[in-house]
Design a protein around this motif. Sequence first.
Motif, PDB file in Angstrom:
ATOM      1  N   HIS A   1       4.319   8.807  -8.205  1.00 51.34           N
ATOM      2  CA  HIS A   1       3.980   7.681  -7.344  1.00 51.34           C
ATOM      3  C   HIS A   1       4.643   6.396  -7.840  1.00 51.34           C
ATOM      4  CE1 HIS A   1       0.080  10.057  -6.325  1.00 51.34           C
ATOM      5  NE2 HIS A   1       1.140  10.550  -5.717  1.00 51.34           N
ATOM      6  N   LYS A   2       4.726   6.253  -9.154  1.00 48.20           N
ATOM      7  CA  LYS A   2       5.377   5.077  -9.749  1.00 48.20           C
ATOM      8  C   LYS A   2       6.864   5.065  -9.374  1.00 48.20           C
ATOM      9  CE  LYS A   2       4.251   3.762 -13.893  1.00 48.20           C
ATOM     10  NZ  LYS A   2       4.096   3.651 -15.358  1.00 48.20           N
ATOM     11  N   ALA A   3       7.517   6.217  -9.454  1.00 45.04           N
ATOM     12  CA  ALA A   3       8.938   6.307  -9.103  1.00 45.04           C
ATOM     13  C   ALA A   3       9.161   5.977  -7.629  1.00 45.04           C
ATOM     14  CB  ALA A   3       9.470   7.704  -9.422  1.00 45.04           C
ATOM     15  N   VAL A   4       8.271   6.482  -6.781  1.00 46.81           N
ATOM     16  CA  VAL A   4       8.367   6.189  -5.345  1.00 46.81           C
ATOM     17  C   VAL A   4       8.213   4.696  -5.102  1.00 46.81           C
ATOM     18  CG1 VAL A   4       7.201   6.497  -3.124  1.00 46.81           C
ATOM     19  CG2 VAL A   4       7.614   8.473  -4.593  1.00 46.81           C
ATOM     20  N   MET A   5       7.232   4.079  -5.741  1.00 50.92           N
ATOM     21  CA  MET A   5       6.994   2.652  -5.554  1.00 50.92           C
ATOM     22  C   MET A   5       8.188   1.832  -6.042  1.00 50.92           C
ATOM     23  SD  MET A   5       4.934   0.381  -4.327  1.00 50.92           S
ATOM     24  CE  MET A   5       3.264   1.006  -4.271  1.00 50.92           C
TER      25      MET A   5
ATOM     26  N   GLU B   1      -3.773   7.896   6.817  1.00 52.75           N
ATOM     27  CA  GLU B   1      -3.606   6.753   5.917  1.00 52.75           C
ATOM     28  C   GLU B   1      -4.934   6.024   5.673  1.00 52.75           C
ATOM     29  OE1 GLU B   1      -0.405   4.336   7.425  1.00 52.75           O
ATOM     30  OE2 GLU B   1       1.064   5.895   7.067  1.00 52.75           O
ATOM     31  N   SER B   2      -5.941   6.815   5.368  1.00 50.39           N
ATOM     32  CA  SER B   2      -7.271   6.240   5.124  1.00 50.39           C
ATOM     33  C   SER B   2      -7.563   6.053   3.640  1.00 50.39           C
ATOM     34  CB  SER B   2      -8.345   7.123   5.764  1.00 50.39           C
ATOM     35  OG  SER B   2      -8.343   8.408   5.179  1.00 50.39           O
ATOM     36  N   GLU B   3      -6.779   6.703   2.761  1.00 49.77           N
ATOM     37  CA  GLU B   3      -7.021   6.608   1.326  1.00 49.77           C
ATOM     38  C   GLU B   3      -5.717   6.254   0.609  1.00 49.77           C
ATOM     39  OE1 GLU B   3      -8.978  10.099  -0.163  1.00 49.77           O
ATOM     40  OE2 GLU B   3     -10.114  10.321   1.692  1.00 49.77           O
ATOM     41  N   PRO B   4      -5.470   4.972   0.370  1.00 49.61           N
ATOM     42  CA  PRO B   4      -4.221   4.588  -0.291  1.00 49.61           C
ATOM     43  C   PRO B   4      -4.151   5.089  -1.731  1.00 49.61           C
ATOM     44  CG  PRO B   4      -5.621   2.670   0.065  1.00 49.61           C
ATOM     45  CD  PRO B   4      -6.303   3.831   0.712  1.00 49.61           C
ATOM     46  N   ILE B   5      -2.946   5.441  -2.147  1.00 46.42           N
ATOM     47  CA  ILE B   5      -2.701   5.841  -3.533  1.00 46.42           C
ATOM     48  C   ILE B   5      -2.750   4.613  -4.424  1.00 46.42           C
ATOM     49  CG2 ILE B   5      -0.903   6.695  -5.097  1.00 46.42           C
ATOM     50  CD1 ILE B   5      -0.030   8.536  -2.782  1.00 46.42           C
TER      51      ILE B   5
ATOM     52  N   LEU C   1       0.858  -1.188   0.000  1.00 43.37           N
ATOM     53  CA  LEU C   1       0.000   0.000   0.000  1.00 43.37           C
ATOM     54  C   LEU C   1       0.889   1.231   0.000  1.00 43.37           C
ATOM     55  CD1 LEU C   1      -2.617  -0.948   2.732  1.00 43.37           C
ATOM     56  CD2 LEU C   1      -2.989  -0.875   0.265  1.00 43.37           C
ATOM     57  N   LEU C   2       0.468   2.268  -0.695  1.00 42.81           N
ATOM     58  CA  LEU C   2       1.216   3.515  -0.757  1.00 42.81           C
ATOM     59  C   LEU C   2       0.274   4.647  -0.378  1.00 42.81           C
ATOM     60  CD1 LEU C   2       3.928   4.859  -1.547  1.00 42.81           C
ATOM     61  CD2 LEU C   2       2.983   5.121  -3.855  1.00 42.81           C
ATOM     62  N   PHE C   3       0.728   5.493   0.545  1.00 43.29           N
ATOM     63  CA  PHE C   3      -0.075   6.624   1.019  1.00 43.29           C
ATOM     64  C   PHE C   3       0.706   7.921   0.850  1.00 43.29           C
ATOM     65  CE2 PHE C   3      -1.383   2.955   3.501  1.00 43.29           C
ATOM     66  CZ  PHE C   3      -2.761   3.039   3.454  1.00 43.29           C
ATOM     67  N   ASP C   4       0.003   9.024   0.701  1.00 42.87           N
ATOM     68  CA  ASP C   4       0.601  10.352   0.739  1.00 42.87           C
ATOM     69  C   ASP C   4       0.271  10.910   2.120  1.00 42.87           C
ATOM     70  OD1 ASP C   4       1.302  13.022   0.609  1.00 42.87           O
ATOM     71  OD2 ASP C   4       0.618  13.251  -1.469  1.00 42.87           O
TER      72      ASP C   4
ATOM     73  N   THR D   1      -3.141   0.088  -4.232  1.00 46.42           N
ATOM     74  CA  THR D   1      -3.493  -1.082  -3.413  1.00 46.42           C
ATOM     75  C   THR D   1      -3.046  -2.353  -4.111  1.00 46.42           C
ATOM     76  OG1 THR D   1      -5.666  -1.127  -4.436  1.00 46.42           O
ATOM     77  CG2 THR D   1      -5.494   0.020  -2.331  1.00 46.42           C
ATOM     78  N   GLY D   2      -1.740  -2.595  -4.099  1.00 47.58           N
ATOM     79  CA  GLY D   2      -1.206  -3.827  -4.661  1.00 47.58           C
ATOM     80  C   GLY D   2      -0.802  -3.748  -6.113  1.00 47.58           C
ATOM     81  N   GLU D   3      -0.897  -2.575  -6.737  1.00 42.19           N
ATOM     82  CA  GLU D   3      -0.519  -2.414  -8.135  1.00 42.19           C
ATOM     83  C   GLU D   3       0.453  -1.254  -8.278  1.00 42.19           C
ATOM     84  OE1 GLU D   3      -4.054  -1.863 -10.390  1.00 42.19           O
ATOM     85  OE2 GLU D   3      -4.877  -3.816  -9.868  1.00 42.19           O
ATOM     86  N   LEU D   4       1.191  -1.238  -9.364  1.00 44.81           N
ATOM     87  CA  LEU D   4       2.089  -0.129  -9.650  1.00 44.81           C
ATOM     88  C   LEU D   4       1.243   1.090 -10.020  1.00 44.81           C
ATOM     89  CD1 LEU D   4       5.089   0.591  -9.876  1.00 44.81           C
ATOM     90  CD2 LEU D   4       4.943   0.033 -12.308  1.00 44.81           C
ATOM     91  N   PRO D   5       1.415   2.214  -9.309  1.00 52.31           N
ATOM     92  CA  PRO D   5       0.617   3.403  -9.603  1.00 52.31           C
ATOM     93  C   PRO D   5       0.862   3.918 -11.016  1.00 52.31           C
ATOM     94  CG  PRO D   5       1.808   3.655  -7.529  1.00 52.31           C
ATOM     95  CD  PRO D   5       2.335   2.432  -8.191  1.00 52.31           C
ATOM     96  N   SER D   6      -0.135   4.604 -11.583  1.00 58.69           N
ATOM     97  CA  SER D   6       0.015   5.163 -12.928  1.00 58.69           C
ATOM     98  C   SER D   6       0.640   6.560 -12.894  1.00 58.69           C
ATOM     99  CB  SER D   6      -1.332   5.210 -13.645  1.00 58.69           C
ATOM    100  OG  SER D   6      -2.255   5.974 -12.884  1.00 58.69           O
ATOM    101  N   ASN D   7       0.452   7.296 -11.803  1.00 61.02           N
ATOM    102  CA  ASN D   7       1.051   8.620 -11.657  1.00 61.02           C
ATOM    103  C   ASN D   7       2.582   8.468 -11.684  1.00 61.02           C
ATOM    104  OD1 ASN D   7       2.442  10.640  -9.831  1.00 61.02           O
ATOM    105  ND2 ASN D   7       0.429  11.597  -9.953  1.00 61.02           N
ATOM    106  N   PRO D   8       3.294   9.234 -12.535  1.00 61.83           N
ATOM    107  CA  PRO D   8       4.748   9.068 -12.661  1.00 61.83           C
ATOM    108  C   PRO D   8       5.512   9.237 -11.344  1.00 61.83           C
ATOM    109  CG  PRO D   8       3.914  10.430 -14.444  1.00 61.83           C
ATOM    110  CD  PRO D   8       2.770  10.203 -13.493  1.00 61.83           C
TER     111      PRO D   8
END
Length: 111
Positions: A30-34, A15-19, A5-8, A21-28
């Motif tokens: 967030h993707k780099a952070v992951m 931490e109630s709204e994850p960016i 899970l990734l949160f901002d 949930t088990g997938e690589l984010p599409s936002n560039p």
Amino acid sequence: DRYPLLFDVDKDPSESEPISTGELPSNPLHKAVMKRIMKAYAMEKATFVFGEVVVYPDGPGEGPGRYGICCDRTKDCYCPTLGTTDDVDWLGTIFNVGTKLHHDRYHNVLG
């Protein structure tokens, strides 16, 4: 491995709204952070050594109530605040963790 899970936490400190949930984010960003998190996780898995806990005898200046990171035992663990006139480059010695084996594994995993 699944993505964690990734949160901002700046925008969502509870931490109630994850960016993601088990997938690589599409936002560039967030993707780099992951990707960085996953590299760090791969490094941890590659360098982790299973074993028994070894209790070492107390060193000079150690004992009950006197454990922890110490920048300079000769100064009774006085560690100046970074950015002050007493500032010294002691962080490099505290966080300079690793052996040649650790270093080699790091580069094998992360390039």
